[in-house]
Each structure stands twice: as structure tokens, then as C-alpha cells.
Write a protein that holds these residues in place. Structure first.
Motif, mmCIF file in Angstrom:
data_model
loop_
_atom_site.group_PDB
_atom_site.id
_atom_site.type_symbol
_atom_site.label_atom_id
_atom_site.label_comp_id
_atom_site.label_asym_id
_atom_site.label_seq_id
_atom_site.Cartn_x
_atom_site.Cartn_y
_atom_site.Cartn_z
ATOM 1 N N GLY A 258 60.994 6.456 32.924
ATOM 2 C CA GLY A 258 61.600 7.750 33.247
ATOM 3 C C GLY A 258 60.737 8.856 32.679
ATOM 4 O O GLY A 258 61.204 9.719 31.944
ATOM 5 N N LEU B 243 63.105 8.512 27.159
ATOM 6 C CA LEU B 243 63.647 9.762 26.610
ATOM 7 C C LEU B 243 64.500 10.529 27.618
ATOM 8 O O LEU B 243 64.055 10.808 28.735
ATOM 9 C CB LEU B 243 62.506 10.684 26.153
ATOM 10 C CG LEU B 243 61.582 10.217 25.033
ATOM 11 C CD1 LEU B 243 60.648 11.359 24.620
ATOM 12 C CD2 LEU B 243 62.344 9.704 23.824
ATOM 13 N N ASP B 244 65.688 10.882 27.177
ATOM 14 C CA ASP B 244 66.586 11.761 27.948
ATOM 15 C C ASP B 244 66.839 11.277 29.384
ATOM 16 O O ASP B 244 66.913 12.080 30.312
ATOM 17 C CB ASP B 244 66.039 13.204 27.954
ATOM 18 C CG ASP B 244 66.069 13.847 26.559
ATOM 19 O OD1 ASP B 244 66.508 13.181 25.597
ATOM 20 O OD2 ASP B 244 65.658 15.016 26.434
ATOM 21 N N TYR C 53 73.559 8.329 33.261
ATOM 22 C CA TYR C 53 74.304 7.090 33.519
ATOM 23 C C TYR C 53 75.456 6.905 32.532
ATOM 24 O O TYR C 53 75.309 7.158 31.340
ATOM 25 C CB TYR C 53 73.347 5.888 33.437
ATOM 26 C CG TYR C 53 72.264 6.006 34.475
ATOM 27 C CD1 TYR C 53 72.482 5.564 35.781
ATOM 28 C CD2 TYR C 53 71.057 6.626 34.179
ATOM 29 C CE1 TYR C 53 71.507 5.725 36.758
ATOM 30 C CE2 TYR C 53 70.070 6.796 35.153
ATOM 31 C CZ TYR C 53 70.309 6.346 36.434
ATOM 32 O OH TYR C 53 69.357 6.520 37.396
ATOM 33 N N TYR D 155 60.294 21.921 31.748
ATOM 34 C CA TYR D 155 59.294 21.175 30.974
ATOM 35 C C TYR D 155 57.913 21.822 31.009
ATOM 36 O O TYR D 155 56.988 21.346 30.377
ATOM 37 C CB TYR D 155 59.191 19.732 31.494
ATOM 38 C CG TYR D 155 60.434 18.893 31.240
ATOM 39 C CD1 TYR D 155 61.318 19.210 30.200
ATOM 40 C CD2 TYR D 155 60.722 17.785 32.022
ATOM 41 C CE1 TYR D 155 62.449 18.445 29.970
ATOM 42 C CE2 TYR D 155 61.857 17.008 31.782
ATOM 43 C CZ TYR D 155 62.708 17.344 30.769
ATOM 44 O OH TYR D 155 63.810 16.581 30.534
ATOM 45 N N HIS E 162 63.859 19.985 23.981
ATOM 46 C CA HIS E 162 63.166 18.823 24.528
ATOM 47 C C HIS E 162 61.780 18.647 23.900
ATOM 48 O O HIS E 162 61.369 17.529 23.586
ATOM 49 C CB HIS E 162 63.052 18.962 26.052
ATOM 50 C CG HIS E 162 62.198 17.922 26.681
ATOM 51 N ND1 HIS E 162 60.887 18.146 27.038
ATOM 52 C CD2 HIS E 162 62.455 16.618 26.984
ATOM 53 C CE1 HIS E 162 60.387 17.039 27.554
ATOM 54 N NE2 HIS E 162 61.317 16.094 27.536
ATOM 55 N N ASP F 81 62.366 2.545 39.439
ATOM 56 C CA ASP F 81 63.478 2.742 38.515
ATOM 57 C C ASP F 81 63.254 1.791 37.345
ATOM 58 O O ASP F 81 62.544 0.784 37.469
ATOM 59 C CB ASP F 81 64.834 2.538 39.186
ATOM 60 C CG ASP F 81 65.002 1.169 39.797
ATOM 61 O OD1 ASP F 81 64.180 0.286 39.526
ATOM 62 O OD2 ASP F 81 65.978 0.974 40.535
ATOM 63 N N LEU F 82 63.798 2.133 36.209
ATOM 64 C CA LEU F 82 63.478 1.346 35.011
ATOM 65 C C LEU F 82 64.012 -0.076 35.110
ATOM 66 O O LEU F 82 63.449 -0.996 34.532
ATOM 67 C CB LEU F 82 63.966 2.064 33.743
ATOM 68 C CG LEU F 82 65.459 2.259 33.515
ATOM 69 C CD1 LEU F 82 66.078 1.054 32.836
ATOM 70 C CD2 LEU F 82 65.674 3.489 32.646
ATOM 71 N N ASP G 131 58.721 6.453 36.886
ATOM 72 C CA ASP G 131 59.925 7.271 37.094
ATOM 73 C C ASP G 131 60.511 6.906 38.442
ATOM 74 O O ASP G 131 59.780 6.514 39.359
ATOM 75 C CB ASP G 131 59.552 8.764 37.053
ATOM 76 C CG ASP G 131 60.759 9.664 36.804
ATOM 77 O OD1 ASP G 131 60.897 10.166 35.678
ATOM 78 O OD2 ASP G 131 61.567 9.850 37.739
ATOM 79 N N ILE G 132 61.815 7.054 38.543
ATOM 80 C CA ILE G 132 62.502 6.766 39.804
ATOM 81 C C ILE G 132 62.136 7.799 40.870
ATOM 82 O O ILE G 132 62.240 7.529 42.066
ATOM 83 C CB ILE G 132 64.036 6.738 39.560
ATOM 84 C CG1 ILE G 132 64.786 6.081 40.708
ATOM 85 C CG2 ILE G 132 64.584 8.149 39.315
ATOM 86 C CD1 ILE G 132 66.270 5.871 40.413
#
Ligand code: SAM
Length: 237
Positions: free
Chosen positions: A71, A141-142, A147, A28, A45, A127-128, A92-93
Motif C-alpha cells: 500500500g 502504513l495507513d 478496512y 502527500y 503523515h 492488493d496486499l 499498491d491496489i
């Protein structure tokens, strides 16, 4: 894939705090130390981020719009959103990812750009599934690639419950199953890396949304050689 309890989530968290953090921060980023596959994924991405940003802006100015970036990774979307004047909560987790996103935001966000003043996003390690509150827009996103569909249903339901107006979601579409998995398998966590990337059929995602009274309004697709991502904008029915 067989799983027990929250197995996937623990593996994913551990991965994105360690080797996955190093790997994806590079992908990224903008440094030259990436291989051909990583460079291709970087390009794909960035197109997804660009398309998501466009979808968001299509409905009008983002100034003062509240956005939950679930995330958030290294902040690839959160930072440009803040530049557009959105009020962003980036979570983000992975604590490593959140720290990196915050570092980059501090470097990149000056108080005023193009006459729009950007507010520093609020950065949260979560976590979301544990997020709460209400936002105009929720973006994810992504993330679903980590999962299986049986987990994704609950994640989608939870994300819609946080959104007043729309949910923007991207996932790896099942159409490109075989090659994609084989080729990018090395980039995913777990002992059998190829089986740790989960693709989703568009029908399954649509069903998960319908179950909670939401429908798909817009679709986009990004494909490069090694990267495939379906982007959708969903709204309440
Ligand atoms: N959304 C970012 C982007 O597009 O630049 C990052 C995408 S990266 C492939 C996936 C991210 O999802 C990682 O940063 C990972 O830590 C995060 N993640 C995975 N499972 C999560 C969960 N259950 N809740 C919140 N974040 C999660």
C-alpha cells in the motif's frame, strides 16, 4: 459497518484510482494548494513516515535489506528507503498510485547519495492480500483505516507470512474515535464517508498478531490536530 463480500476493497480501489488519488497525491505532496486540514494531515503523515524510517534504521543499516512496502501510495516511504540502500518492492491496489510513486522515484533517486547507491524500487500493482514472496521487513502504513477489523485480521496474518524478521504497521487508534472521524470523514471513500474510515483498537491488532505467533516490540504514536496514527513494530514470538 455492514459489508458484502469484497465490497470495501472495490470501493477503496476505485476511490484511490480517481478522486482519492487526486486528493491524497496533493496531501502527500508539497504544493501550496491544500487547506488547513489537509496541511495538518500532511504534517502528521510525514511524522509517521519519519518514525517508521527511524524504527527501521534502529536495527542497523538498511543496505541490502529487502522491504515490502504494501500500500505504498505515492512512495513517501519507499523512496527514502531506497535512498538508504534497501531493496524495495513497492505495491499498491491503485494503479494510479503506483504510477505516481514510480514517477517520483525516477525524479528523486539518483544513482548515489551519501555514498549509498539506491536501487530503483520494484513497482507492482497488487492488493496486499495477493502479494507473495519473502522479505526481511514488511511495512504497511495507513492502509488499515480502509478496512474493518474483521478484514484487518486476515490482512495482518498475510503480511506477517511475507516477513522474515519484522512487520511495521500503522493504524488509526480507536482512542481518538469520535472527533477524528467527524473531522477527517470527508477524506474517505464511500457514500457515507465518515463511516468508511475504520479505527482499530490496539488490543485487536495485538490479538491478530498473537494468533499468528507475533508480538509487538515497539510502539510509536503520531497525533496532530486532525491526524492520529499508532505505529508498531511486530516480530515473531
Ligand atoms: N502507505 C502510503 C503512505 O503512508 O504514504 C499510502 C497511505 S494511503 C492513506 C492508503 C493506500 O493504501 C492507498 O494508496 C490505497 O490505494 C492503498 N490500499 C488500500 N487498500 C489496499 C489493499 N487492500 N492492498 C494494497 N493497497 C491498498
Amino acid at each position: 459497518a455492514e459489508e458484502v463480500g469484497g465490497g470495501d476493497k472495490e470501493v477503496v480501489k476505485e476511490y484511490f484510482n480517481n478522486s482519492g488519488f487526486q486528493r491524497w497525491k496533493k496531501i502527500y505532496g508539497d504544493t501550496d494548494d491544500v487547506n488547513r486540514v489537509q496541511r495538518d494531515i500532511r504534517l502528521g503523515h510525514s511524522k509517521t513516515v519519519e518514525n517508521a524510517l527511524q524504527m527501521l534504521k534502529d536495527e542497523g543499516s538498511l543496505k541490502g535489506v529487502t522491504v515490502c512496502d504494501a500500500g505504498c501510495g505515492t512512495g513517501s516511504l519507499s523512496i527514502p528507503l531506497a535512498k538508504e540502500g534497501a531493496i524495495v518492492c513497492a505495491s499498491d491496489i491503485s494503479a494510479a498510485m503506483v504510477a505516481e510513486a514510480e514517477k517520483q522515484a525516477k525524479e528523486q533517486l539518483v544513482s548515489s547519495e551519501n555514498g549509498v547507491s539506491s536501487l530503483m524500487p520494484k513497482f507492482v500493482v497488487s492488493d496486499l492480500e495477493s502479494l507473495d514472496g519473502k522479505y526481511d521487513t514488511v511495512v504497511c502504513l495507513d492502509v488499515l483505516i480502509h478496512y474493518p477489523q474483521n478484514k484487518a485480521d486476515g490482512m495482518i496474518a498475510h503480511l506477517t507470512s511475507l516477513a522474515e524478521k519484522r512487520l511495521i504497521l500503522s493504524f488509526a487508534p480507536k482512542t481518538f474515535y469520535y472527533d477524528a472521524l467527524k473531522r477527517v470523514g470527508e477524506l474517505f471513500p464511500g457514500p457515507s464517508k465518515a463511516t468508511r474510515a475504520y479505527l482499530h483498537s490496539e488490543g485487536d491488532i495485538e490479538r491478530a498478531l498473537r494468533k499468528v505467533g507475533w508480538t509487538i516490540k515497539k510502539r510509536g504514536l503520531t497525533t496532530t490536530q486532525f491526524y492520529f496514527s499508532r505505529l508498531i513494530e511486530a516480530v515473531p514470538m
